[in-house]
Scaffold this active site. Structure first.
Site, PDB file in Angstrom:
ATOM      1  N   SER A   1       0.815  19.406  -3.854  1.00  0.00           N
ATOM      2  CA  SER A   1      -0.216  20.435  -3.709  1.00  0.00           C
ATOM      3  C   SER A   1       0.371  21.839  -3.844  1.00  0.00           C
ATOM      4  O   SER A   1       1.558  22.069  -3.600  1.00  0.00           O
ATOM      5  CB  SER A   1      -0.896  20.325  -2.341  1.00  0.00           C
ATOM      6  OG  SER A   1      -1.440  19.045  -2.157  1.00  0.00           O
TER       7      SER A   1
HETATM    8  N1  SAH Z   1       1.378  15.110   0.191  1.00  0.00           N
HETATM    9  C1  SAH Z   1       1.993  14.994  -1.126  1.00  0.00           C
HETATM   10  C2  SAH Z   1       0.978  15.177  -2.240  1.00  0.00           C
HETATM   11  C3  SAH Z   1       0.466  13.914  -2.590  1.00  0.00           C
HETATM   12  S1  SAH Z   1      -0.662  13.706  -3.923  1.00  0.00           S
HETATM   13  C4  SAH Z   1       3.137  15.947  -1.305  1.00  0.00           C
HETATM   14  O1  SAH Z   1       3.369  16.785  -0.434  1.00  0.00           O
HETATM   15  O2  SAH Z   1       3.822  15.833  -2.314  1.00  0.00           O
HETATM   16  C5  SAH Z   1      -1.540  12.362  -3.193  1.00  0.00           C
HETATM   17  C6  SAH Z   1      -0.746  11.117  -2.985  1.00  0.00           C
HETATM   18  O3  SAH Z   1      -1.616  10.193  -2.328  1.00  0.00           O
HETATM   19  C7  SAH Z   1      -0.277  10.457  -4.256  1.00  0.00           C
HETATM   20  O4  SAH Z   1       1.110  10.260  -4.205  1.00  0.00           O
HETATM   21  C8  SAH Z   1      -1.034   9.133  -4.260  1.00  0.00           C
HETATM   22  O5  SAH Z   1      -0.323   8.064  -4.838  1.00  0.00           O
HETATM   23  C9  SAH Z   1      -1.288   8.899  -2.782  1.00  0.00           C
HETATM   24  N2  SAH Z   1      -2.386   7.991  -2.461  1.00  0.00           N
HETATM   25  C10 SAH Z   1      -3.554   7.820  -3.114  1.00  0.00           C
HETATM   26  N3  SAH Z   1      -4.312   6.904  -2.496  1.00  0.00           N
HETATM   27  C11 SAH Z   1      -3.606   6.476  -1.413  1.00  0.00           C
HETATM   28  C12 SAH Z   1      -3.860   5.520  -0.384  1.00  0.00           C
HETATM   29  N4  SAH Z   1      -4.988   4.805  -0.332  1.00  0.00           N
HETATM   30  N5  SAH Z   1      -2.915   5.344   0.566  1.00  0.00           N
HETATM   31  C13 SAH Z   1      -1.751   6.058   0.527  1.00  0.00           C
HETATM   32  N6  SAH Z   1      -1.462   6.960  -0.426  1.00  0.00           N
HETATM   33  C14 SAH Z   1      -2.376   7.169  -1.390  1.00  0.00           C
END
Ligand code: SAH
Length: 208
Positions: A56
């Site tokens: 993000s």
């Molecule tokens: N917080 C992260 C940004 C993540 S983007 C950072 O600081 O880099 C969102 C993430 O959520 C992605 O890596 C995606 O694979 C994950 N995601 C999507 N659906 C999910 C689920 N049901 N359970 C766990 N992770 C999930």
């Protein structure tokens, strides 16, 4: 560059909690992005981290962290570990962080990165975060960094009385709203719309 990021992108937009600002100054964001994106690590935007996922925008990380009102004795849950950056910011501010990632490779890389950087209070798991982490519940705060079309009931259930849930809600790349959910001492929840946002979708392991 981090000082400038905090002053111009984060404080300038109204994030005030000094502990949150300190954590944003502290965590080396450039070590959480792929080599090819390193020069852009402190830009005012999200960046690709592979597998069609993104880290993000710094301001959004700071805003979500402030809304969650982290305190040093808190236990935090994050859904969507991604690069591990949001978990690292939380790790500076609370006692324990539990974070779940659904994509194996991202989860393993983040886990290795967090260990190497010495974040001993961050616990990672690979799986579908839709159901939260019942074995470690309840949590003082929950931060969700992928958008479901409605708030997963398990996350409300795993929030302590007095707890805060920060979550983007809405259709895939449609109109999503960042919401703050607060649970009062009687266990009642109140939902507040905070800002329009754009997150990757919260996936389901069973394809739903
Ligand atoms: N917080 C992260 C940004 C993540 S983007 C950072 O600081 O880099 C969102 C993430 O959520 C992605 O890596 C995606 O694979 C994950 N995601 C999507 N659906 C999910 C689920 N049901 N359970 C766990 N992770 C999930």
């Amino acid at each position: 560059m981090r000082e400038q990021m905090v002053a111009e992108q984060i404080e300038a937009r109204g994030v005030k909690d000094p502990r949150v600002l300190a954590a944003m100054r502290d965590v080396p964001r450039h070590l959480f992005v792929p080599e090819a994106e390193r020069e852009a690590a402190y830009d005012d935007r999200p960046l690709p981290i592979g597998h069609d996922q993104t880290i993000s925008q710094p301001y959004i990380v700071a805003l979500m962290t402030e809304l969650a009102r982290p305190s040093p004795t808190d236990r935090a849950l994050e859904i969507g570990t991604g690069s591990g950056y949001q978990a690292a910011v939380l790790g500076k501010l609370v006692a324990e962080v539990y974070t779940i990632e659904i994509i194996d490779e991202l989860g393993r890389d983040a886990s290795r990165r967090l260990e190497k950087l010495g974040y001993g209070n961050i616990h990672t798991r690979i799986g579908d975060g839709y159901g939260g982490w019942p074995e470690q519940a309840p949590f003082d705060l929950i931060v969700v960094t992928a958008a479901p079309d409605r708030i997963p009931p398990a996350l409300i259930a795993q929030l302590k009385s007095g707890g805060r849930l920060v979550i983007p809600v809405g259709a895939y790349y449609g109109a999503q709203e960042l919401q703050l959910v607060r649970k009062d001492e009687a266990g009642r929840t109140r939902v507040e719309d905070v800002a329009p946002v754009r997150f990757v979708p919260l996936r389901r392991r069973d394809g739903k």
